[in-house]
Design an enzyme around this catalytic site. Structure first.
Site, PDB file in Angstrom:
ATOM      1  CE  LYS A  44      -2.768  -1.258   3.523  1.00 51.06           C
ATOM      2  NZ  LYS A  44      -3.800  -0.942   4.591  1.00 51.06           N
ATOM      3  CE  LYS A  46      -2.065   3.800   4.925  1.00 51.02           C
ATOM      4  NZ  LYS A  46      -3.136   3.185   5.748  1.00 51.02           N
TER       5      LYS A  46
HETATM    6  N1  C2G Z   1     -10.864   4.766  12.334  1.00 51.81           N
HETATM    7  C1  C2G Z   1     -12.075   5.592  12.772  1.00 51.81           C
HETATM    8  N2  C2G Z   1     -11.783   6.706  13.390  1.00 51.81           N
HETATM    9  C2  C2G Z   1     -10.457   7.296  13.316  1.00 51.81           C
HETATM   10  C3  C2G Z   1      -9.334   6.493  12.805  1.00 51.81           C
HETATM   11  C4  C2G Z   1      -9.613   5.303  12.076  1.00 51.81           C
HETATM   12  O1  C2G Z   1     -13.157   4.969  13.115  1.00 51.81           O
HETATM   13  N3  C2G Z   1     -10.151   8.672  13.747  1.00 51.81           N
HETATM   14  C5  C2G Z   1     -11.171   3.492  11.672  1.00 51.81           C
HETATM   15  C6  C2G Z   1     -11.005   3.457  10.197  1.00 51.81           C
HETATM   16  O2  C2G Z   1     -12.020   4.088   9.322  1.00 51.81           O
HETATM   17  C7  C2G Z   1     -10.635   1.877   9.968  1.00 51.81           C
HETATM   18  C8  C2G Z   1     -10.165   1.629  11.303  1.00 51.81           C
HETATM   19  O3  C2G Z   1     -10.103   2.600  12.324  1.00 51.81           O
HETATM   20  O4  C2G Z   1     -11.751   1.238   9.880  1.00 51.81           O
HETATM   21  C9  C2G Z   1      -8.641   1.288  11.179  1.00 51.81           C
HETATM   22  O5  C2G Z   1      -7.841   2.419  10.599  1.00 51.81           O
HETATM   23  P1  C2G Z   1      -6.453   2.362  10.001  1.00 51.81           P
HETATM   24  O6  C2G Z   1      -5.435   1.764  10.937  1.00 51.81           O
HETATM   25  O7  C2G Z   1      -6.073   3.783   9.141  1.00 51.81           O
HETATM   26  O8  C2G Z   1      -6.683   1.375   8.727  1.00 51.81           O
HETATM   27  P2  C2G Z   1      -6.599   1.337   7.229  1.00 51.81           P
HETATM   28  O9  C2G Z   1      -5.361   1.765   6.787  1.00 51.81           O
HETATM   29  O10 C2G Z   1      -7.849   2.150   6.773  1.00 51.81           O
HETATM   30  O11 C2G Z   1      -6.557  -0.248   6.840  1.00 51.81           O
HETATM   31  O12 C2G Z   1      -7.796  -3.560   3.744  1.00 51.81           O
HETATM   32  C10 C2G Z   1      -8.001  -2.261   4.295  1.00 51.81           C
HETATM   33  C11 C2G Z   1      -7.123  -1.871   5.265  1.00 51.81           C
HETATM   34  O13 C2G Z   1      -6.564  -2.617   5.951  1.00 51.81           O
HETATM   35  C12 C2G Z   1      -7.638  -0.430   5.947  1.00 51.81           C
END
Ligand code: C2G
Length: 129
Positions: A44, A46
């Site tokens: 990704k 990241k």
């Molecule tokens: N999240 C949230 N509120 C925030 C930050 C994050 O509700 N202030 C939620 C995101 O929407 C997500 C979850 O927490 O559903 C995890 O967020 P991330 O660690 O940023 O994950 P991401 O990079 O979106 O990974 O296959 C899809 C990926 O694995 C998604």
């Protein structure tokens, strides 16, 4: 028993992460969390601060979480949903519409993100100090 699954990197674990896990668990009885592996994050473009081992260990200690698995590819969601007999797929609404194709196998729910907190903001705020 209603089974729920959600996905994420969950780096620098914060209140927004806790909120989505709590609300995901409230939708059913058993919550599976699929954590982005280090190799998937590289795919990704990241890089998480914490290793996948550490992120898994933190998630396993959260009381809303019943099982933690690793995510390696974009394609595995469908297989996970089938293999784990999932009823509800949950993601934050930053992903709205992106996983609607899973509707064929389970309910797809996008929950509102928690305002004002994110891993990116934590990194930026601490970097500013
Ligand atoms: N999240 C949230 N509120 C925030 C930050 C994050 O509700 N202030 C939620 C995101 O929407 C997500 C979850 O927490 O559903 C995890 O967020 P991330 O660690 O940023 O994950 P991401 O990079 O979106 O990974 O296959 C899809 C990926 O694995 C998604």
């Amino acid at each position: 028993m209603k089974k729920v699954i959600t996905y994420g990197t969950f780096d620098l674990f914060h209140k927004g992460h806790l909120n989505i896990l709590r609300r995901a668990k409230e939708l059913g009885d058993y919550l599976v969390v699929a954590v982005s592996s280090d190799s998937f994050n590289a795919l990704k473009g990241k890089k998480a601060y914490y290793s996948e081992e550490d992120r898994v260990a933190i998630l396993e200690a959260i009381k809303y979480v019943d099982e933690v698995i690793l995510e390696y590819t974009w394609e595995q969601k469908k297989e996970d949903v089938i293999k784990h007999d999932i009823d509800i797929f949950v993601m934050g609404d930053d992903w709205i519409g992106k996983f609607d194709f899973l509707n064929e196998f389970c309910d797809v729910v996008y929950l509102p993100r928690t305002e004002g907190v994110s891993t990116t903001k934590i990194k930026k705020d601490l970097g500013d100090k």
